[in-house]
Design an enzyme around this catalytic site. Structure first.
Site, PDB file in Angstrom:
ATOM      1  N   HIS A 275     -12.015   1.028  -4.477  1.00 33.83           N
ATOM      2  CA  HIS A 275     -11.169   0.362  -5.470  1.00 33.83           C
ATOM      3  C   HIS A 275     -11.849  -0.940  -5.886  1.00 33.83           C
ATOM      4  O   HIS A 275     -12.612  -1.535  -5.110  1.00 33.83           O
ATOM      5  CB  HIS A 275      -9.798   0.008  -4.896  1.00 33.83           C
ATOM      6  CG  HIS A 275      -8.929   1.180  -4.573  1.00 33.83           C
ATOM      7  ND1 HIS A 275      -7.739   1.436  -5.218  1.00 33.83           N
ATOM      8  CD2 HIS A 275      -9.063   2.175  -3.650  1.00 33.83           C
ATOM      9  CE1 HIS A 275      -7.184   2.527  -4.709  1.00 33.83           C
ATOM     10  NE2 HIS A 275      -7.965   2.984  -3.752  1.00 33.83           N
TER      11      HIS A 275
ATOM     12  N   TYR B 263       0.868  -1.158   0.000  1.00 31.71           N
ATOM     13  CA  TYR B 263       0.000   0.000   0.000  1.00 31.71           C
ATOM     14  C   TYR B 263       0.912   1.216   0.000  1.00 31.71           C
ATOM     15  O   TYR B 263       1.399   1.664   1.033  1.00 31.71           O
ATOM     16  CB  TYR B 263      -0.927   0.003   1.226  1.00 31.71           C
ATOM     17  CG  TYR B 263      -1.795   1.236   1.324  1.00 31.71           C
ATOM     18  CD1 TYR B 263      -2.433   1.753   0.193  1.00 31.71           C
ATOM     19  CD2 TYR B 263      -1.961   1.896   2.529  1.00 31.71           C
ATOM     20  CE1 TYR B 263      -3.216   2.881   0.276  1.00 31.71           C
ATOM     21  CE2 TYR B 263      -2.752   3.033   2.622  1.00 31.71           C
ATOM     22  CZ  TYR B 263      -3.376   3.525   1.495  1.00 31.71           C
ATOM     23  OH  TYR B 263      -4.149   4.656   1.564  1.00 31.71           O
TER      24      TYR B 263
ATOM     25  N   ASP C 248      -1.668  -1.353  -4.202  1.00 34.35           N
ATOM     26  CA  ASP C 248      -2.030   0.018  -4.544  1.00 34.35           C
ATOM     27  C   ASP C 248      -0.759   0.854  -4.566  1.00 34.35           C
ATOM     28  O   ASP C 248      -0.196   1.172  -3.525  1.00 34.35           O
ATOM     29  CB  ASP C 248      -3.021   0.558  -3.504  1.00 34.35           C
ATOM     30  CG  ASP C 248      -3.474   1.979  -3.797  1.00 34.35           C
ATOM     31  OD1 ASP C 248      -3.003   2.571  -4.787  1.00 34.35           O
ATOM     32  OD2 ASP C 248      -4.311   2.497  -3.028  1.00 34.35           O
TER      33      ASP C 248
END
Length: 383
Positions: A357, A184, A234
């Site tokens: 998302h 992340y 991500d």
């Protein structure tokens, strides 16, 4: 915080419990990745009707409720499911137990595979304190038999205290071991970033650039040690105009600098310039790790879909598809390029669920090529 692989004795006990049922060849690796924007809605009992509600049903008109077990089942029980932004307080043992329960098979027949969970949660007392410490965090959900057969260890990285990275290191799969990162990435903003003493040393943009340099160095060291590297999660970067709708974000200009740095470090093979996109990096307080050149990695989705417009970030405050970006990716070492068999994005409101998302996935096939085989020659000859 992260759980660590059990010792050999415990592994044997787990193996005995697992039985002989196998739903997928262990030479096939499927990775799903999803920024869930908070794990709480996903810790629900199995609700099959959520994803495919009957016409006119109440479920079709209500706020979605997610089920991790339903997700695993619906996608043929992948080897790995990586979750980002789980937002679990590191002291919240009850939620961690609920997460383990949410992915368990709950069967005694062996008809469905079981899963183990590893997490990395923030310990940074200066930069990860908001929202009752329910910020950031990643969870790696691994099929138990794949874990028992292939994984050597699961670890965080020493330079991340925000709960943003978790690394799975495997035994040899195909010609080499793998280092699979659940990521992340830092979102670049003008908010302050503090050092271990609590002093402001720059912005979140500065921290993003520094983390990108540290991650590049980590990947290079692993490749030097013989690992094939996979980065999944991500990245908080949209790479090109093809990855932003209606437009690629270019304001403020620092986003262009962050993007150019990401491209140079992970996809280019030339040396990284000192000046990127016309501007000096402002990370004097956290100098970037210098490297000889980019890693020449491969974007799995772009490899198989070079001109397709596909997006992973769909903000919930707008109509689905009105504004979106491809910021979630699965990228791999050049040495793994020939093994990529499939890559995709699950672009539906149902798959997005309570998040902002949608999930993405990549599949790798290591079954056709021997450990000592010439991968490139095999693929070329088989066309």
């Amino acid at each position: 915080m992260s759980t660590i692989s059990p010792p050999p004795i415990k592994r044997r006990e787990l193996a005995d419990d697992q039985g002989s049922t196998s739903h997928t060849s262990l030479s096939l690796l499927t990775i799903f990745s999803h920024n869930v924007n908070g794990i709480a809605p996903y810790l629900q009992p199995s609700i099959k009707a959520f994803f495919q509600p009957s016409q006119g049903s109440q479920a079709a008109n209500s706020e979605p409720q997610a089920s991790l077990r339903d997700f695993l089942r619906r996608h043929d029980f992948p080897c790995l499911l990586f979750l980002q932004e789980v937002k679990i307080n590191p002291d919240d043992r009850a939620t961690l137990r609920a997460l383990e329960k949410a992915v368990a098979s709950n069967t005694t027949t062996g008809s469905e595979p079981d899963y183990v969970v590893h997490v990395c949660l923030p310990s940074d007392k200066h930069n990860a304190r908001g929202f009752g410490r329910k910020v950031y965090g990643v969870a790696s959900i691994v099929r138990k038999e794949w874990f028992l057969t292939h994984i050597e260890r699961v670890r965080p990285v020493s330079w991340d205290l925000e709960g943003r990275l978790l690394v799975i290191e495997t035994k040899a799969i195909g010609p080499r071991p793998l280092a699979i990162f659940n990521i992340y990435a830092v979102n670049g903003t003008e908010l302050p970033y503090k050092n271990a003493n609590g002093a402001v040393i720059g912005t979140r943009h500065d921290r993003k650039l520094h983390v990108q340099s540290l991650l590049q160095a980590e990947c290079r060291a692993l490749e030097t040690d013989g690992f094939g590297v996979i980065l999944a999660g991500d990245m908080n970067i949209a790479r090109t105009a093809l990855d932003g709708h209606p437009n690629l974000r270019v304001f403020p200009h620092q986003h262009c600098i962050n993007r150019a740095d990401f491209e140079e470090r992970f996809f280019a093979s030339a040396a990284i310039p000192k000046v990127i996109d016309g501007s000096e990096s402002s990370t004097a307080s956290q100098p970037p790790v210098q490297a000889a050149g980019g890693l020449a990695m491969v974007d799995t989705y772009r490899k198989l879909h070079p001109t397709t417009k596909g997006y992973t970030y769909y903000p919930r405050g707008k109509t689905f598809g009105e504004s979106c970006d491809r910021v979630d990716m699965i990228i791999v070492s050049k040495s793994l390029e020939a093994y990529i068999s499939e890559a995709g994005i699950l672009e539906t409101t149902a798959e997005r669920g309570p998040s902002d998302h949608v999930p993405l996935f990549a599949r790798f096939d290591f079954s056709e090529i021997g450990v000592e085989g010439d991968v490139t020659a095999f693929r070329n000859d088989s066309k």
